[in-house]
Write a protein that holds these residues in place. Structure first.
Motif, short mmCIF file in Angstrom:
data_model
loop_
_atom_site.label_atom_id
_atom_site.label_comp_id
_atom_site.label_asym_id
_atom_site.label_seq_id
_atom_site.Cartn_x
_atom_site.Cartn_y
_atom_site.Cartn_z
N ASP A 172 0.82 -1.22 0.00
CA ASP A 172 0.00 0.00 0.00
C ASP A 172 0.85 1.26 0.00
N ASP A 173 2.01 1.20 -0.63
CA ASP A 173 2.91 2.35 -0.68
C ASP A 173 2.26 3.49 -1.48
N PRO A 174 2.13 4.69 -0.89
CA PRO A 174 1.44 5.78 -1.59
C PRO A 174 2.09 6.17 -2.91
N LEU A 175 3.42 6.20 -2.95
CA LEU A 175 4.09 6.57 -4.19
C LEU A 175 3.86 5.53 -5.28
N GLY A 176 3.89 4.26 -4.90
CA GLY A 176 3.64 3.20 -5.88
C GLY A 176 2.21 3.27 -6.41
N ILE A 177 1.26 3.53 -5.53
CA ILE A 177 -0.14 3.64 -5.95
C ILE A 177 -0.33 4.87 -6.84
#
Length: 474
Positions: A172-177
């Protein structure tokens, strides 16, 4: 329980119940073989289909596959059956219904006629008629059905194909999402929903993801709806806490026992629907539920045993899940057709057939029925099979499909469609995004004069600063 007999090829076959007849008339699939209810030979399957064609539709109102007394899905089906809508076909058999549907589908007023008929059909009737239909029959009738829903975009309009943008990340990494969301938006995806399967069902993690998606939507004034696919009870709690919830998600199935395995019943689903509507966040409509289904879910939960202790085939149980969905007036419903695995749909042929069945049954019952065109890595299927299913569904008027970066969901570990696949389907089949989303794409300079998505590098995109929206969440 009624007994059915059919002689074919010099052999007389006996089917001791409607449940057995439905199961043995089903096109071959591994889940029914696993459950021990499938036809043993192609001849037996053909005999069952001949016998099923002669079954009166009224039989399905009396000979119930799940007991009325112990299954709330059955009670929902019987208690909400529209006898006035059923009246024009009440004297028909399953085979006559097939002929009637194909005749109606070719008429100028097909969409209106089929919409009026839907409330008079039970899921078991629709499942039964689908077992007598070729793939082209399923496509022709589904194409003639028109089901539209709306929240910030309108789903199901003729000539459109919308997409769920699925930016899952294993942590759930924000940058990845955010990066996956940017990738999808640059390729014109996300007009059905930007929907994340969270790595956990933690209320705090779900809230963080909801705020992330809502920040992106608001910053760029994107007419889309977002959803974090947490359990409905988690989402109800977050609504009470003031989180920016657009859509309320839940997986549903066709028996009370299978839904219990998901931790839900009809009462909690209705509560979730009312909670979502209470926020009044939609701009062009107020359909707030997002529901997922899939052939084999009841069998995997051990909740597939019907009246008289007989196993019910997985496709009939799948159609019954659409009665649950229909009760909730959802924005989106989709079958995760190949996701549950080869134990239930063994190969590309079975997945393609099941996808067309689910889409047909859902739309005929009045649902905005999408499909996750997908398979697991241990199934006997590949991306060519998915190309075939996507193209057939596009021809059948599927309202939406699911798209992930590179067609490979790195969090759930399965293969779906890529953003590019959606562009292929729109271009080849002459389909467009949802009108509200298409207008936004045009307003930010992402469409050419012909309405096609421009080939923009991220650094040249009007969304180049999208990942900045994650700064407060990292």
């Amino acid at each position: 329980m009624s007994t059915h007999r059919q002689t074919l090829g010099g052999t007389t076959f006996t089917f001791d119940s409607l449940i057995e007849l439905l199961a043995k008339a089903t096109p071959r699939r591994s889940g029914d073989e696993l459950a021990g209810c499938a036809a043993q030979t192609d001849l037996e399957r053909a005999a069952a289909q001949w016998a099923l064609a002669d079954v009166a539709l009224t039989t399905f109102l009396e000979d119930l596959v799940m007991p009325y007394e112990t299954d709330e899905v059955t009670r929902l089906i019987i208690d909400t059956h529209d006898t006035a809508a059923f009246a024009p076909i009440a004297s028909m058999t399953v085979g006559e219904l097939r002929d009637h549907l194909l005749s109606v589908a070719s008429a100028p007023d097909a969409a209106t006629t089929l919409a009026a008929l839907g409330p008079g059909l039970t899921p078991e009737m629709v499942a039964a008629v689908s077992k007598l239909m070729r793939n082209q029959d399923l496509i022709a009738v589904a194409k003639a059905c028109r089901v539209t829903t709306a929240f910030r975009t309108t789903i199901g309009l003729p000539g459109t194909l919308t997409t769920r943008l699925q930016p899952n990340h294993p942590t759930d990494d924000p940058l990845g999402i955010a990066a996956a969301t940017l990738d999808g938006l640059l390729l014109g995806c996300g007009d059905a929903v930007i929907g994340i399967n969270p790595a956990t069902d933690s209320p705090q993690a779900t809230s963080d993801l909801l705020h992330l998606l809502d920040d992106i939507r608001v910053r760029y004034a994107i007419p889309v709806q977002s959803c974090v696919l947490s359990h409905v009870t988690t989402t109800i709690g977050l609504i009470e806490a003031g989180a920016p919830v657009d859509l309320v998600f839940q997986s549903v199935a066709g028996t009370e026992g299978a839904n219990r395995g998901f931790g839900v019943d009809l009462a909690v689903l209705r509560e979730g629907n009312e909670a979502g509507k209470s926020l009044r966040r939609g701009t062009v409509g107020d359909n707030v539920m997002y529901l997922e289904t899939g052939q084999g879910s009841a069998l995997s939960a051990g909740a597939h045993i019907g009246t008289g202790g007989r196993p019910v085939d997985q496709q009939t149980l799948e159609a019954r899940a659409y009665a649950v969905a229909r009760e909730l007036d959802p924005l989106l419903v989709n079958t995760v057709v190949g996701f549950i695995g080869p134990e239930y749909l063994f190969d590309g042929k079975q997945i393609i057939r099941a996808g067309l069945e689910d889409h047909f049954c859902g739309k005929l019952l009045g649902l905005p029925m999408g499909v996750d065109v997908c398979y697991t890595n241990h199934a006997e299927a590949d991306q060519d099979d998915m190309d075939t299913l996507l193209t057939l569904l596009g021809a059948a008027g599927v309202p939406f499909v699911i798209t992930v970066p590179g067609a490979d969901d790195v969090m759930l570990g399965y293969q779906s469609l890529s953003f590019h696949d959606a562009l292929y389907a729109r271009r080849v089949l002459g389909l467009r995004p949802a009108p509200e989303f298409e207008a936004w794409l045009d307003s930010v300079g992402m469409l050419d004069a012909g309405g096609r998505i421009l080939d923009l590098a991220p650094e040249a995109s009007p969304l180049r600063a999208l990942t900045d929206a994650t700064a407060a969440h990292s």
